[in-house]
Structures are given as C-alpha cells and as structure tokens.
Design an enzyme around this catalytic site. Structure first.
Site, PDB file in Angstrom:
ATOM      1  N   HIS A  75      -2.787   7.181  -0.986  1.00  0.00           N
ATOM      2  CA  HIS A  75      -2.532   7.370  -2.414  1.00  0.00           C
ATOM      3  C   HIS A  75      -3.091   8.730  -2.820  1.00  0.00           C
ATOM      4  O   HIS A  75      -4.196   8.823  -3.366  1.00  0.00           O
ATOM      5  CB  HIS A  75      -3.206   6.245  -3.202  1.00  0.00           C
ATOM      6  CG  HIS A  75      -2.825   6.204  -4.652  1.00  0.00           C
ATOM      7  ND1 HIS A  75      -2.656   5.029  -5.344  1.00  0.00           N
ATOM      8  CD2 HIS A  75      -2.603   7.193  -5.550  1.00  0.00           C
ATOM      9  CE1 HIS A  75      -2.352   5.300  -6.600  1.00  0.00           C
ATOM     10  NE2 HIS A  75      -2.307   6.606  -6.751  1.00  0.00           N
ATOM     11  N   HIS A 124      -4.571  -4.602  -4.120  1.00  0.00           N
ATOM     12  CA  HIS A 124      -5.709  -4.202  -4.936  1.00  0.00           C
ATOM     13  C   HIS A 124      -6.773  -5.289  -4.888  1.00  0.00           C
ATOM     14  O   HIS A 124      -6.609  -6.374  -5.429  1.00  0.00           O
ATOM     15  CB  HIS A 124      -5.359  -3.908  -6.395  1.00  0.00           C
ATOM     16  CG  HIS A 124      -6.362  -2.997  -7.053  1.00  0.00           C
ATOM     17  ND1 HIS A 124      -6.272  -1.626  -6.999  1.00  0.00           N
ATOM     18  CD2 HIS A 124      -7.502  -3.256  -7.715  1.00  0.00           C
ATOM     19  CE1 HIS A 124      -7.301  -1.076  -7.629  1.00  0.00           C
ATOM     20  NE2 HIS A 124      -8.081  -2.063  -8.064  1.00  0.00           N
ATOM     21  N   GLU A 168       1.691   6.105  -1.970  1.00  0.00           N
ATOM     22  CA  GLU A 168       1.600   5.623  -3.343  1.00  0.00           C
ATOM     23  C   GLU A 168       1.231   6.765  -4.275  1.00  0.00           C
ATOM     24  O   GLU A 168       0.559   7.712  -3.863  1.00  0.00           O
ATOM     25  CB  GLU A 168       0.506   4.558  -3.459  1.00  0.00           C
ATOM     26  CG  GLU A 168       0.667   3.354  -2.576  1.00  0.00           C
ATOM     27  CD  GLU A 168      -0.471   2.363  -2.742  1.00  0.00           C
ATOM     28  OE1 GLU A 168      -0.291   1.205  -2.351  1.00  0.00           O
ATOM     29  OE2 GLU A 168      -1.542   2.756  -3.255  1.00  0.00           O
TER      30      GLU A 168
END
EC number: 2.6.99.2
Length: 265
Positions: free
Chosen positions: A50, A209, A81
C-alpha cells in the site's frame, strides 16, 4: 452470481511494516524483496503493498521491484492498494501512474487521505462513484482486476457493482475490534450478509484490516471469501513465531475456516 470458492481463501501478505522497519535506518535492512521471497516460499499466495505519497513505508521503487519479483512466481498474485486520486509528489509518481507501470494482478482502491495513520473506512460511492468509474475502466483496460475497499453495507456494495468493480475488499477493522465481545458476532453476521450480497451481484469478495490468528478462522467461514490480506498482525506474530511458521499458522486458520464452512453446507 459469482461461484463460491472451492478452496480456502488465499493469503496475501502485506509488506508495509517490513518497509517501515527498513525506513527507520539507511540502507536496505530488512529487505522488502527478501521478505517477499521468503513468504512466497513459505506458502503465501500473494503479495500486497500500500504505497502512500509520503512513502512512509513502501516506496515507488519497491513497487516496481516487487512487480519484477512476483513475475518470477507463476500463480502468485501481486496486489497494490491505495488512493486512486493520490497525486505525484517528489519521487512518488502518483498512484494510478505507479500502478500502470507495475501492472499488478489486482489493484485495490482505498479512500485513505494523506494524514490517515491507516485505512479506516470504505468508499462512499454516492460521493465518489462517478469519479471512480473511469479509473476502474482504465485499470481494467490494462488487464488489472479492480477491487474497492468497502464497509459491509449492501447498498454501497450494489453501487460498487454498478460502476464496474470486479471485487470488493471488506474493511474488517470493526469486526476485529469487536472480536471476543457480543458485538463480534453481530459484526461477523454483517460481513456474512454483505459478502452474500456482493456475490449475488457478481462481485468477488476479499477482506482485510486487523485480521489475526485469533479472529481469522471465524471470518474465513464466510462462504464467498476469496482472499485476505494481512500485514500488521502477521509482522508482530512473525517476531514471536518466526516468519515461516507464521505463514503456516495463517494458512492453517484459513484452511480450518474453509473446512468448517464446507461441513456446514
């Protein structure tokens, strides 16, 4: 309707925290690339990163190098991401330009701002859907599967399908925070219903997450779950257990969840 996965959900390891440790010193220790090799060898089925404009952990150079590395492993998925509207800054070329350079298997679009510590909510597609739609089409034209980071809200998930997403990634932060309390079962039911709604619309279902070794097996019983990405808890567990054993432990939890859901059919 999307077919239900016939195997356990795939495990994609997020390497952000390895990069964060590296960035606390000069040089390349610990090496992000070396850890990518190791988790793949240990049984991970994907690599997730990410990158953010401030390059607080993953850098643009990491993204490019990992694209080359993953290309050496047929069947291993590369997932990038990030905020699709993140602009260029210094050596960061902008998110969409970076993704176009790297051509990952999957791009997960996330509504995180520059000042956020971490991703903490899904898209509001009433607000962002119109400007996301051409971005999704652009990435798909490059052969990249597009997933949208979403809360377990069936109305919002229907909008994700309407603007052309291939998958959603359910934000599991509230589920993880509630785990071990009565609210945990409520959150799990919300996610189960959201995943079923997504599948009815032809969307694949990912999740991520704060999933960890305590809460993962239960979440992995969601029938439509195709993939999870785990980074923070994985890194912490690897300090305690060792990297190879931690990959094995997470794979075992996913397989246990899959077996339980098969037995319940």
């Amino acid at each position: 309707m999307a077919n239900l996965p016939e195997r356990a959900a795939a495990l994609s390891i997020n390497l952000n925290k390895i990069a964060l440790l590296r960035n606390s010193r000069s040089g390349d220790y610990p090496s992000v690339l070396a850890h990518a090799h190791r988790v793949i060898a240990a049984g991970a089925e994907g690599i997730t990163i990410h990158p953010r404009p401030d390059q607080r952990h993953i850098r643009a150079t990491d993204a490019r190098q990992l694209a080359e590395l993953v290309s050496e492993y047929p069947g291993i998925e590369y997932n990038i991401e990030g905020n699709p509207f993140a602009a260029a800054r210094d050596s960061y070329p902008g998110f969409i330009k970076l993704v176009a350079e790297c051509r990952p298997d999957q791009c997960t679009l996330v509504p995180d701002g520059d000042q956020q510590l971490t991703s903490d909510h899904g898209f509001d597609l009433h607000r962002d859907g119109e400007r996301l739609q051409p971005v999704i089409a652009q990435l798909q034209q490059l052969g990249i599967r597009v997933s949208l980071f979403m809360d377990p809200d069936p109305e919002q998930i229907a909008l994700a399908a309407a603007i052309g997403a291939d998958r959603i990634e359910l934000y599991t932060g509230p589920y993880a925070a509630a785990w071990g309390t009565p609210a945990g079962a409520v959150e799990l039911q919300r996610h189960t219903a959201a995943a079923a709604a997504a599948a009815q619309l032809g969307l694949g279902v990912n999740a991520g997450h704060d999933l960890n070794l305590d809460n993962l097996c239960h979440y992995a019983q969601i029938p439509q779950l195709a993939e999870v990405s785990i980074g923070h808890a994985f890194t912490v567990d690897a300090i305690d257990r060792g990297l190879d054993a931690t990959v094995e432990a997470y794979r075992k939890e996913l397989e246990s969840g899959h077996q339980l859901r098969q037995a319940a059919r």
